[in-house]
Design a protein around this motif. Structure first.
Motif, PDB file in Angstrom:
ATOM      1  N   ALA A  13       0.819  -1.217   0.000  1.00  0.00           N
ATOM      2  CA  ALA A  13       0.000   0.000   0.000  1.00  0.00           C
ATOM      3  C   ALA A  13       0.849   1.262   0.000  1.00  0.00           C
ATOM      4  O   ALA A  13       0.527   2.236  -0.688  1.00  0.00           O
ATOM      5  CB  ALA A  13      -0.939  -0.009   1.208  1.00  0.00           C
TER       6      ALA A  13
ATOM      7  N   ARG B 207       2.297   1.846  -3.443  1.00  0.00           N
ATOM      8  CA  ARG B 207       1.248   2.272  -4.371  1.00  0.00           C
ATOM      9  C   ARG B 207       0.884   3.736  -4.141  1.00  0.00           C
ATOM     10  O   ARG B 207       0.713   4.512  -5.092  1.00  0.00           O
ATOM     11  CB  ARG B 207       0.011   1.395  -4.203  1.00  0.00           C
ATOM     12  CG  ARG B 207      -1.104   1.699  -5.208  1.00  0.00           C
ATOM     13  CD  ARG B 207      -2.342   0.864  -4.965  1.00  0.00           C
ATOM     14  NE  ARG B 207      -2.061  -0.552  -5.058  1.00  0.00           N
ATOM     15  CZ  ARG B 207      -2.028  -1.393  -4.037  1.00  0.00           C
ATOM     16  NH1 ARG B 207      -2.259  -0.937  -2.800  1.00  0.00           N
ATOM     17  NH2 ARG B 207      -1.777  -2.665  -4.210  1.00  0.00           N
ATOM     18  N   SER B 208       0.776   4.130  -2.871  1.00  0.00           N
ATOM     19  CA  SER B 208       0.444   5.520  -2.557  1.00  0.00           C
ATOM     20  C   SER B 208       1.543   6.472  -3.027  1.00  0.00           C
ATOM     21  O   SER B 208       1.259   7.524  -3.607  1.00  0.00           O
ATOM     22  CB  SER B 208       0.223   5.665  -1.045  1.00  0.00           C
ATOM     23  OG  SER B 208       0.062   7.015  -0.674  1.00  0.00           O
TER      24      SER B 208
END
Length: 342
Positions: free
Chosen positions: A115, A118-119
């Motif tokens: 995550a 991806r951020s």
């Protein structure tokens, strides 16, 4: 008040070498139009060609309207739009499949992207898109206000050298400012984008808007497919290609200067250097896109562990330079194809 975090050790200078090379390469390309075809045209200027270009630069958008906006049947226009979208989709899909088959046989073992990575990648691409939008709008405004005309009637060497120096200087300043100093960070980043707009604006005056839109679509398709491959590949799989890509960028840059030193009679040599400049440049900066996406993910993991600070602005600069270098070559290739049809 803001602080400058300048670390000029050999290791950091080596990591900045690809960005400096691409900034110089892209700035020189747009200022000097280093192709065999444009060099030949520059040696045989005509009053009609010069007056047409200067007329387009003086006025707001009247030159575009009188020369390019010819009536086309709406049904034909829709068919042309669908065909261009299909071509852009084919470029995206073809590049995605080709790069996957050739380079991306081993993907992430866990089957997904964490995550935080991806951020961080999404924020980097958001800043990249914002920067490209600033460059496009600034270039358009420079054309409308006549700023580009004033640049082109001054000494081209002064403008070229000054533009390169300001571009590299603003880029280095942006990268040196701590990401927590938001105001000076984004101010220097805006200056960097403005310099890129000034360098790309003359090219926008020499191509019709429809051709520029096609070039932008093809560039987005190419970079999007390559970025997808870089994001889904194994961790740090393509970071080793930074050195070879830097060497390739140097070769492409030297080929761009060839029309300035080779005689006009060396037609075959000039044709080879022009092809190397255009198509070799597409390959090199496509590779840089792959490298930069993997570098963003590598920096995301380092930032998550607290080794470095999160800085999507700095990450976006490299991707902006990749986009502009690919876009410039797409425009030149499409203009050459258009001239051959005539």
């Amino acid at each position: 008040m803001f602080t400058l975090a300048i670390r000029a050790g050999p290791g950091r200078l080596a990591t900045k070498a690809p960005q400096l090379a691409r900034a110089f390469h892209q700035s020189a390309a747009k200022n000097s139009f280093f192709t065999a075809r444009t060099a030949a045209l520059a040696q045989r200027p005509t009053a009609k060609t010069s007056s047409n270009i200067l007329a387009r630069l003086r006025g707001p958008a009247r030159g575009y309207q009188t020369q390019y906006e010819i009536y086309v049947d709406p049904a034909t226009r829709r068919q042309q739009l669908y065909r261009k979208l299909l071509v852009g989709g084919a470029i995206f899909g073809g590049t995605l499949v080709t790069v996957n088959l050739m380079f991306n046989r081993e993907t992430r073992e866990d089957g997904g992207m964490p995550a935080f990575e991806r951020s961080y990648l999404n924020r980097t691409f958001t800043h990249t898109g914002l920067g490209i939008g600033i460059i496009g709008l600034s270039a358009y405004q420079m054309i409308q206000s006549g700023f580009v005309y004033r640049l082109m009637v001054t000494n081209p060497w002064v403008v070229g050298i000054g533009g390169i120096a300001l571009s590299i200087g603003s880029m280095m300043l942006t990268r040196a400012i701590d990401p927590e100093n938001y105001v000076p960070k984004y101010a220097s980043w805006a200056v960097f984008n403005a310099t890129q707009a000034a360098l790309v604006a003359p090219l926008m005056t020499m191509a019709p808007p429809a051709l520029l839109a096609r070039a932008g679509l093809y560039t987005l398709a190419m970079m999007g497919s390559i970025s997808f491959v870089g994001a889904t590949a194994k961790q740090d799989k393509y970071l080793y290609i930074g050195g070879p890509l830097l060497a390739g960028a140097a070769i492409v840059a030297v080929s761009g200067f060839a029309p300035l030193v080779l005689p006009a009679t060396a037609v075959r040599t000039l044709a080879v250097t022009e092809s190397l400049w255009l198509y070799g440049g597409l390959a090199v900066f496509g590779g840089f896109t792959l490298y930069d996406v993997q570098k963003v993910l590598h920096h995301a993991r380092a930032a998550e562990r607290g080794i470095i600070k999160e800085d999507p602005v700095n990450e976006s600069i490299s991707l902006e330079l990749d986009f502009l270098n690919i876009f410039v070559r797409m425009v030149q290739i499409l203009m050459m194809q258009q001239n051959r049809r005539r």
